[in-house]
Design a protein around this motif. Structure first.
Motif, mmCIF file in Angstrom:
data_model
loop_
_atom_site.group_PDB
_atom_site.id
_atom_site.type_symbol
_atom_site.label_atom_id
_atom_site.label_comp_id
_atom_site.label_asym_id
_atom_site.label_seq_id
_atom_site.Cartn_x
_atom_site.Cartn_y
_atom_site.Cartn_z
ATOM 1 N N ALA A 291 0.850 -1.286 -0.027
ATOM 2 C CA ALA A 291 -0.024 -0.028 -0.003
ATOM 3 C C ALA A 291 0.817 1.346 0.061
ATOM 4 O O ALA A 291 0.591 2.331 -0.610
ATOM 5 C CB ALA A 291 -1.030 0.107 1.245
ATOM 6 N N SER B 155 -3.927 8.606 0.809
ATOM 7 C CA SER B 155 -4.713 7.610 0.478
ATOM 8 C C SER B 155 -3.877 6.015 0.600
ATOM 9 O O SER B 155 -4.716 5.038 0.992
ATOM 10 C CB SER B 155 -5.264 7.533 -1.008
ATOM 11 O OG SER B 155 -4.086 7.712 -1.783
ATOM 12 N N SER B 156 -2.640 6.245 0.321
ATOM 13 C CA SER B 156 -1.722 5.300 0.300
ATOM 14 C C SER B 156 -1.642 4.635 2.002
ATOM 15 O O SER B 156 -1.809 3.438 2.243
ATOM 16 C CB SER B 156 -0.577 5.205 -0.124
ATOM 17 O OG SER B 156 0.215 6.183 0.571
ATOM 18 N N TYR C 236 -3.983 5.463 4.248
ATOM 19 C CA TYR C 236 -5.317 4.483 4.621
ATOM 20 C C TYR C 236 -5.405 3.418 3.951
ATOM 21 O O TYR C 236 -5.820 2.274 5.044
ATOM 22 C CB TYR C 236 -6.503 5.527 3.917
ATOM 23 C CG TYR C 236 -8.058 5.164 4.011
ATOM 24 C CD1 TYR C 236 -8.495 5.257 5.261
ATOM 25 C CD2 TYR C 236 -8.515 4.509 2.895
ATOM 26 C CE1 TYR C 236 -9.601 4.669 5.523
ATOM 27 C CE2 TYR C 236 -10.065 4.438 3.220
ATOM 28 C CZ TYR C 236 -10.433 4.515 4.302
ATOM 29 O OH TYR C 236 -11.759 3.801 4.770
ATOM 30 N N ARG C 237 -5.034 2.985 2.904
ATOM 31 C CA ARG C 237 -4.859 1.644 2.614
ATOM 32 C C ARG C 237 -4.120 0.605 3.494
ATOM 33 O O ARG C 237 -4.445 -0.354 3.696
ATOM 34 C CB ARG C 237 -4.425 1.514 1.135
ATOM 35 C CG ARG C 237 -5.446 2.123 -0.011
ATOM 36 C CD ARG C 237 -5.162 1.526 -1.337
ATOM 37 N NE ARG C 237 -3.759 2.014 -1.595
ATOM 38 C CZ ARG C 237 -3.512 3.104 -2.269
ATOM 39 N NH1 ARG C 237 -4.549 4.123 -2.658
ATOM 40 N NH2 ARG C 237 -2.228 3.432 -2.559
ATOM 41 N N LEU D 147 -6.096 0.082 6.783
ATOM 42 C CA LEU D 147 -7.040 -1.069 6.422
ATOM 43 C C LEU D 147 -6.392 -2.387 6.401
ATOM 44 O O LEU D 147 -6.839 -3.295 7.028
ATOM 45 C CB LEU D 147 -7.642 -0.755 5.178
ATOM 46 C CG LEU D 147 -8.772 0.437 5.051
ATOM 47 C CD1 LEU D 147 -9.269 0.629 3.809
ATOM 48 C CD2 LEU D 147 -9.998 0.232 6.004
ATOM 49 N N ARG D 148 -5.369 -2.255 5.806
ATOM 50 C CA ARG D 148 -4.466 -3.557 5.655
ATOM 51 C C ARG D 148 -3.899 -4.335 7.059
ATOM 52 O O ARG D 148 -4.061 -5.408 7.243
ATOM 53 C CB ARG D 148 -3.239 -3.316 4.713
ATOM 54 C CG ARG D 148 -2.274 -4.683 4.439
ATOM 55 C CD ARG D 148 -1.230 -4.214 3.601
ATOM 56 N NE ARG D 148 -0.478 -5.270 3.006
ATOM 57 C CZ ARG D 148 0.689 -5.810 3.826
ATOM 58 N NH1 ARG D 148 0.900 -4.951 5.213
ATOM 59 N NH2 ARG D 148 1.329 -6.767 3.352
ATOM 60 N N ARG E 14 -8.808 11.509 -1.251
ATOM 61 C CA ARG E 14 -7.873 10.629 -2.257
ATOM 62 C C ARG E 14 -7.927 11.089 -3.427
ATOM 63 O O ARG E 14 -8.888 11.963 -3.996
ATOM 64 C CB ARG E 14 -8.348 9.127 -2.301
ATOM 65 C CG ARG E 14 -8.212 8.447 -0.829
ATOM 66 C CD ARG E 14 -8.529 7.219 -0.816
ATOM 67 N NE ARG E 14 -10.029 6.720 -1.148
ATOM 68 C CZ ARG E 14 -10.702 6.658 0.003
ATOM 69 N NH1 ARG E 14 -10.243 7.049 1.266
ATOM 70 N NH2 ARG E 14 -11.954 6.237 0.021
#
Length: 228
Positions: free
Chosen positions: A170, A202-203, A205-206, A209-210, A228
């Protein structure tokens, strides 16, 4: 001599190579917690074959990471050869942290010890003594804080391993900025250590989540997502 002898030996060697290749893939993707059973499945052999070639997990880890530990020890030698003590130290830290980022399993190996894997531990010891010399050079040059000790490098590697594991694909370069900030903290008066650009909202955030615990297979968001 048994006519089947050479063929059997070749088959055993092929199985060993398959197990090593499968272990490299598994450790790089999952870390060294990957089970011997999962490695056997990746290799397409029975679990008994794995244990015949590598009786313990430590024996397999040693065989898989022998070349990387050699490169790790050589990184210190190259750093000591740099005429600029700070550049040598900073370059060493960046190199080793990059090795962690490239291989999750090796990232974990650097922060663990394997008493029965003697060759692996000998290379680690050589790297440690080189690191002590590297720190002393940078301190004598007035570039590295005098209170920095070798154990700080272990903490740095543990922290970097966590960043690499959490961000994954991410934000794959997030570790670089983390390392730059760490080097600033080690440098006398903060030093001039350029930091790469920060990961995008955004990265990250991913990545969050990961890394988050999941409920029914999905992470729960408790606040607004970044733009994003």
């Amino acid at each position: 001599m048994d006519a089947g002898g050479p063929a059997l030996r070749q088959d055993a060697e092929r199985n060993r190579d398959r197990v090593l290749a499968a272990a490299r893939e598994a450790y790089a993707a999952e870390g060294i917690g990957a089970s011997m059973a999962s490695i056997a499945r990746r290799a397409g052999v029975g679990i008994a074959t794995v244990f015949r070639r590598f009786p313990t997990r430590e024996a397999l880890v040693e065989a898989v990471f022998a070349d990387r530990m050699t490169a790790y020890a050589q990184a210190v030698e190259l750093a000591l050869a740099d005429p600029d003590p700070w550049a040598g130290f900073a370059g060493y830290v960046e190199t080793v942290c990059g090795m962690q980022a490239a291989d999750r399993g090796f990232g974990e190996v650097l922060t663990l010890t394997f008493p029965t894997a003697r060759a692996l531990e000998e290379r680690r010891d050589a790297a440690y003594h080189g690191l002590v010399a590297l720190l002393d050079r940078a301190k004598a040059a007035g570039r590295l804080r005098t209170d920095v000790v070798p154990e700080d490098m272990v903490v740095l590697l543990m922290a970097n391993a966590g960043v690499v594991a959490a961000t994954g694909d991410a934000a794959p370069d997030a570790w670089r900025r983390h390392v730059a900030h760490q080097l600033r903290g080690f440098a006398v008066d903060g030093g001039e250590v350029p930091a790469p650009p920060a990961p995008t909202p955004s990265s990250m955030y991913r990545a969050m989540l990961r890394a988050a615990p999941t409920t029914s297979g999905r992470a729960r968001r408790t606040g607004p997502a970044p733009s994003r």
